[in-house]
Design an enzyme around this catalytic site. Sequence first.
Site, mmCIF file in Angstrom:
data_model
loop_
_atom_site.group_PDB
_atom_site.id
_atom_site.type_symbol
_atom_site.label_atom_id
_atom_site.label_comp_id
_atom_site.label_asym_id
_atom_site.label_seq_id
_atom_site.Cartn_x
_atom_site.Cartn_y
_atom_site.Cartn_z
ATOM 1 N N GLY A 1 -15.857 -10.002 -37.843
ATOM 2 C CA GLY A 1 -16.517 -8.928 -38.578
ATOM 3 C C GLY A 1 -15.537 -7.826 -38.913
ATOM 4 O O GLY A 1 -14.697 -7.471 -38.098
ATOM 5 N N ARG B 1 -14.952 -16.594 -41.716
ATOM 6 C CA ARG B 1 -15.117 -17.495 -40.598
ATOM 7 C C ARG B 1 -14.382 -18.792 -40.940
ATOM 8 O O ARG B 1 -14.342 -19.212 -42.089
ATOM 9 C CB ARG B 1 -16.594 -17.805 -40.366
ATOM 10 C CG ARG B 1 -17.208 -16.826 -39.379
ATOM 11 C CD ARG B 1 -18.521 -17.332 -38.866
ATOM 12 N NE ARG B 1 -19.568 -17.027 -39.831
ATOM 13 C CZ ARG B 1 -20.824 -17.441 -39.685
ATOM 14 N NH1 ARG B 1 -21.163 -18.206 -38.644
ATOM 15 N NH2 ARG B 1 -21.743 -17.119 -40.569
ATOM 16 N N ASP C 1 -13.493 -10.610 -30.036
ATOM 17 C CA ASP C 1 -13.260 -11.688 -29.067
ATOM 18 C C ASP C 1 -13.044 -13.060 -29.714
ATOM 19 O O ASP C 1 -12.200 -13.830 -29.248
ATOM 20 C CB ASP C 1 -14.351 -11.716 -27.987
ATOM 21 C CG ASP C 1 -15.752 -11.708 -28.543
ATOM 22 O OD1 ASP C 1 -15.892 -11.838 -29.770
ATOM 23 O OD2 ASP C 1 -16.693 -11.597 -27.747
ATOM 24 N N THR D 1 -13.220 -3.883 -33.919
ATOM 25 C CA THR D 1 -14.629 -4.283 -33.951
ATOM 26 C C THR D 1 -15.480 -3.060 -33.679
ATOM 27 O O THR D 1 -15.125 -2.224 -32.851
ATOM 28 C CB THR D 1 -14.946 -5.368 -32.896
ATOM 29 O OG1 THR D 1 -16.356 -5.402 -32.692
ATOM 30 C CG2 THR D 1 -14.298 -5.072 -31.550
ATOM 31 N N ASP E 1 -18.166 -2.998 -32.158
ATOM 32 C CA ASP E 1 -19.048 -3.199 -31.000
ATOM 33 C C ASP E 1 -18.540 -2.578 -29.705
ATOM 34 O O ASP E 1 -19.304 -2.436 -28.748
ATOM 35 C CB ASP E 1 -19.289 -4.694 -30.780
ATOM 36 C CG ASP E 1 -20.119 -5.297 -31.897
ATOM 37 O OD1 ASP E 1 -20.931 -4.568 -32.491
ATOM 38 O OD2 ASP E 1 -19.945 -6.490 -32.186
ATOM 39 N N ASP F 1 -16.915 -3.779 -27.305
ATOM 40 C CA ASP F 1 -17.313 -4.639 -26.197
ATOM 41 C C ASP F 1 -16.145 -5.431 -25.609
ATOM 42 O O ASP F 1 -16.328 -6.550 -25.131
ATOM 43 C CB ASP F 1 -18.419 -5.594 -26.663
ATOM 44 C CG ASP F 1 -17.966 -6.466 -27.820
ATOM 45 O OD1 ASP F 1 -16.866 -6.227 -28.361
ATOM 46 O OD2 ASP F 1 -18.706 -7.395 -28.184
ATOM 47 N N ARG G 1 -25.577 -7.033 -30.853
ATOM 48 C CA ARG G 1 -26.312 -8.214 -30.426
ATOM 49 C C ARG G 1 -26.267 -8.353 -28.898
ATOM 50 O O ARG G 1 -27.263 -8.646 -28.266
ATOM 51 C CB ARG G 1 -25.719 -9.458 -31.090
ATOM 52 C CG ARG G 1 -26.767 -10.212 -31.868
ATOM 53 C CD ARG G 1 -26.165 -11.241 -32.788
ATOM 54 N NE ARG G 1 -26.033 -10.723 -34.147
ATOM 55 C CZ ARG G 1 -25.387 -11.333 -35.127
ATOM 56 N NH1 ARG G 1 -24.783 -12.496 -34.895
ATOM 57 N NH2 ARG G 1 -25.331 -10.816 -36.321
#
Lengths: 328, 328, 328, 328
Positions: free
Chosen positions: A14, A75, A106, A129, A131, A133, A175
């Site tokens: 992303g 992708r 990741d 990213t 996120d 995370d 998510r």
Amino acid sequence: MTAIKKIGVYTSGGDAPGMNAAIRAVVRTGIYMGKEMVGIMQGYQGMMEKNFIDMGARSVCNIIQKGGTVLKTARCMEFRTPEGRKLAYENLKEKGIDALVAIGGDGTFTGAELLSKEYNIPVIGIPGTIDNDLSGTDYTIGYDTANNTVIEAIDKIRDTAASHDRLFFVEVMGRDSGCIALQAGIAGGAEAVLLPEKDTGIDDLIGKLEQGVDCNKTSSIVIIAEGDKNGGAYNVAKHVKEKLGDSFDIKVTILGHLQRGGSPTSFDRVLASRMGYAAVNALLVGETRKMTGLKGNEIVLTNLEIAINHSEFKLEEDLLEMSHVLTI
Amino acid sequence: MTAIKKIGVYTSGGDAPGMNAAIRAVVRTGIYMGKEMVGIMQGYQGMMEKNFIDMGARSVCNIIQKGGTVLKTARCMEFRTPEGRKLAYENLKEKGIDALVAIGGDGTFTGAELLSKEYNIPVIGIPGTIDNDLSGTDYTIGYDTANNTVIEAIDKIRDTAASHDRLFFVEVMGRDSGCIALQAGIAGGAEAVLLPEKDTGIDDLIGKLEQGVDCNKTSSIVIIAEGDKNGGAYNVAKHVKEKLGDSFDIKVTILGHLQRGGSPTSFDRVLASRMGYAAVNALLVGETRKMTGLKGNEIVLTNLEIAINHSEFKLEEDLLEMSHVLTI
Amino acid sequence: MTAIKKIGVYTSGGDAPGMNAAIRAVVRTGIYMGKEMVGIMQGYQGMMEKNFIDMGARSVCNIIQKGGTVLKTARCMEFRTPEGRKLAYENLKEKGIDALVAIGGDGTFTGAELLSKEYNIPVIGIPGTIDNDLSGTDYTIGYDTANNTVIEAIDKIRDTAASHDRLFFVEVMGRDSGCIALQAGIAGGAEAVLLPEKDTGIDDLIGKLEQGVDCNKTSSIVIIAEGDKNGGAYNVAKHVKEKLGDSFDIKVTILGHLQRGGSPTSFDRVLASRMGYAAVNALLVGETRKMTGLKGNEIVLTNLEIAINHSEFKLEEDLLEMSHVLTI
Amino acid sequence: MTAIKKIGVYTSGGDAPGMNAAIRAVVRTGIYMGKEMVGIMQGYQGMMEKNFIDMGARSVCNIIQKGGTVLKTARCMEFRTPEGRKLAYENLKEKGIDALVAIGGDGTFTGAELLSKEYNIPVIGIPGTIDNDLSGTDYTIGYDTANNTVIEAIDKIRDTAASHDRLFFVEVMGRDSGCIALQAGIAGGAEAVLLPEKDTGIDDLIGKLEQGVDCNKTSSIVIIAEGDKNGGAYNVAKHVKEKLGDSFDIKVTILGHLQRGGSPTSFDRVLASRMGYAAVNALLVGETRKMTGLKGNEIVLTNLEIAINHSEFKLEEDLLEMSHVLTI
């Protein structure tokens, strides 16, 4: 170890605001250090298709402020196979690329780790990213911009919520990670936050909302991460309506992909610049399979396999506790 | 006609950015002209409940830049009955309010027209709605701000669309009016715009998208008004996917109520200021049942019953035609 | 009249947000109509130096939202001489350019008018300037964006002014025209506005400020156009301090060239798109030496020589009067 | 130690975005912990004048997103005298205030430290200043917002700089600290940064600019902190012009106080919330004369006298080095 001559840089997964600032820093640092720099378009897909572009110092002019990624991202299922990675390596070799800087999350790093191990090509990862995370860094590139995009939206929604005495459910990205939701909840002054990491029942939520009414709150905003166990904002709204009837006038907003875009904040630009600069310097002193990270004010390196191990990552529970106190 | 002594001002219907600037202008102009000014909270609901506040010049300090409405707004079913309007009038009379400025859209004006006719109380309307769907004015208050909110979102989405070579469907407000969608389509450089006023079939849309592919466009944005005949962005996306399979990677964003909020633009603040100023001056020279409007650079008055007659309002077809040319 | 085959487009003079949207519209409309399109870099300078680039529909992708001008702009003294214009014409002819679209302000149009008359080359002007000082159009491209840039700055200044109970003097662009200052004054809720068109003495200003104190205003913002007769914000501040001593704590901000930049507003993008579209269509039906303009909701054409005649242009006095009423 | 019953909170010194978020967090945390909360208006001035307001949980509704400070701020010479502090203490005592939260910068903390020592009243400081010049925290409240305000301005200026091939000198805040200038230089991609901490001669700057020309840079932005040894942007521009003549077209922008305003970023809101929450909790466990700080992701406490000791504070030299590399 033979000296590195040509470094490839790519973005994958992303997109995140600040990726361009990172690309710029990687390219210019490499050139400053006397290396040749190559942009690999669309991440692993570009390695398959030899979609390479030579990059000079001027090729990254005027991109530091731009959202998205000039190298594009995609992708690539083929790269997940040993044959795909073999092809990728051969194409890189043919182009003379002998080291890589991988910008992404990741998924990006999992691929980079594999390629690096299988073909002994040095690689440094940069966490790009929204996120936030990954272990090994306080902040990922794009997270701060996404947080600001979200609160600008919430501020607008609050205007109309307050004018109508209404209840708003706002779904934000995340998510598996509630980072954006929690930050948005605190910064947006939301009455409740629903997160993937925490199972908040509909009854708990209703209790919280009714408590707000008792305190004479006339409008409320609830932030819901897309990965919340109750199934996203529309589902939560449905369940609340079923239990409460029409006593609350509920409106739902799904912010969606606009959270990925926008000109990066000052924080993200500086973070990306520092990480890009550090990534190239790390490669040149022989580091590999590491991710750049920010810890406090210092740039540090973490092994890629640790960075992508989510069990290392924890939501800050005390912030969630604090957010309850601050919305009394 | 007896001289007006005390003017009531209220906002009603959906809130719109710039309503506060209009309230400020109404209050200060009234005070400047020697009148007493009363804010009526929550529109017609406040008339029922005697929710009146006396307003001085300082009471509207520092609100010109705020979204929403400090007088709040609400729906009021009771006012739609003759008994409700009788109660409203009696309460206004008790408070000494002998003229009204009504800020809102067609629902607001329908109520104002009835009350004014039934009880002979002078009323001037100010068009405050993001929908720009009233006759008698080139622009309603809030429309320009909403347009800018929408294109800021689209600009962000375009960053990520361009990075991923993706197709995005963005749903904007407009149940009966395609004004926002059309403006967003042109200003956002969208590949297609679906409007309530125009029946665009899914096949037409697909044709347009495939044409874009032929022109080497790698990403596309489609704007869909919520009132589009195909049923909103999620439904359009579903239909397109059914026909095209996975050849396009489609993402949907529903902007929702954030389009109502935000600090008003310079345009909306000046428009609201001019209309508020004009509304009070119109009342004081004996006008009633009129709406203030902007035509070119002039403030004009239109009968309320004409302003709310949608048959007078027409989407600008030539702009739709132009938008096709500009996205080749 | 022979049919037009190849149209040149250029930007000249001060840049304005929305110029890129106009370029995009000109290029795509021309291509749609079957014409070849050429971008002339740096305005008249590029004509001297044959700095021409062929433009296809994709060459203007993703520029509608960008500030500045991709065709760049420059001052060109040489073009003001007959010899310079002769060289320009010969270079245009060599390139096969047989019609022009000129985007800029009065200087741009003066040059275009001369070239067109001397060498009988058709030209249509598009008003791109933040100053809004041309006759024949309600709005010039860039004016709306500049107004919003200014009020965003004023809103920020008001935060700190209100926190400190301070007096701020903000200088905005406008050497000969007070349009931006007046709009900013109304939209920013400024206590006073000083304009080039109006001689406001320091004593008048002080009177206004003291009146504000009497009304319990604790902070104030004064907008000063750079072309104000008193000599700009620093000078006004100096004079006020001389007369008042330290009774006011005055701070000065000079917004400067940031008023020229930024992503264009929705209004400016649509305006620029409509004007670009109209300019090419006007050329193709045989129009020349005209400027596109917006009057109400209609695109109209005005002779260039009228457009640049400042005596036709008048500041709206009634808005100045209104701004006094609204800041009581 | 007797238990704390009533906590006073005030803002002092230059205002900073996020102060309101801190006030909100202090007030709500205090109330949640069962304490009475009092807002002290205009900092030390309010202590002199008994300008106290009782604050409930609803009194801080809808302020988290607002710039400036609802408690206002002022300079107070009287408090710098022992008599002034005695009066302050007596007024606090009369009101029943037995602990303080002081939000501001070094001046604020110097006063708080003195009052606390002289009258044994517990006090915790929260760093609210855009200058980021305190030891004991990675970030002060308002710094992130100011950085974003600055780069938004620089992005706009770059649009026009690139269109005109011009050189821009932008002066940013920072009398003693180059933090904002350095961050702006990196995030804005500036060609050079002049800082108070570093003596950059005019010749060095000219060398840098000429080097840019050799690299085919056509436009440049130079960031100058107001406290730069050469005397601010106007002076630097003057000196450069004297040496270079008209070979560069230089424009100057002074951003000034707009850097203090604006809605706080997500980062600043969360930082302020965490610090406000921590400050009250620190008081309640018996801490005093400490400042809350953020180190990495942790909230920590530092002695006030260390926090305001500038010798502890160092500009990050390596970032300055990096900024040179990234602008090749």
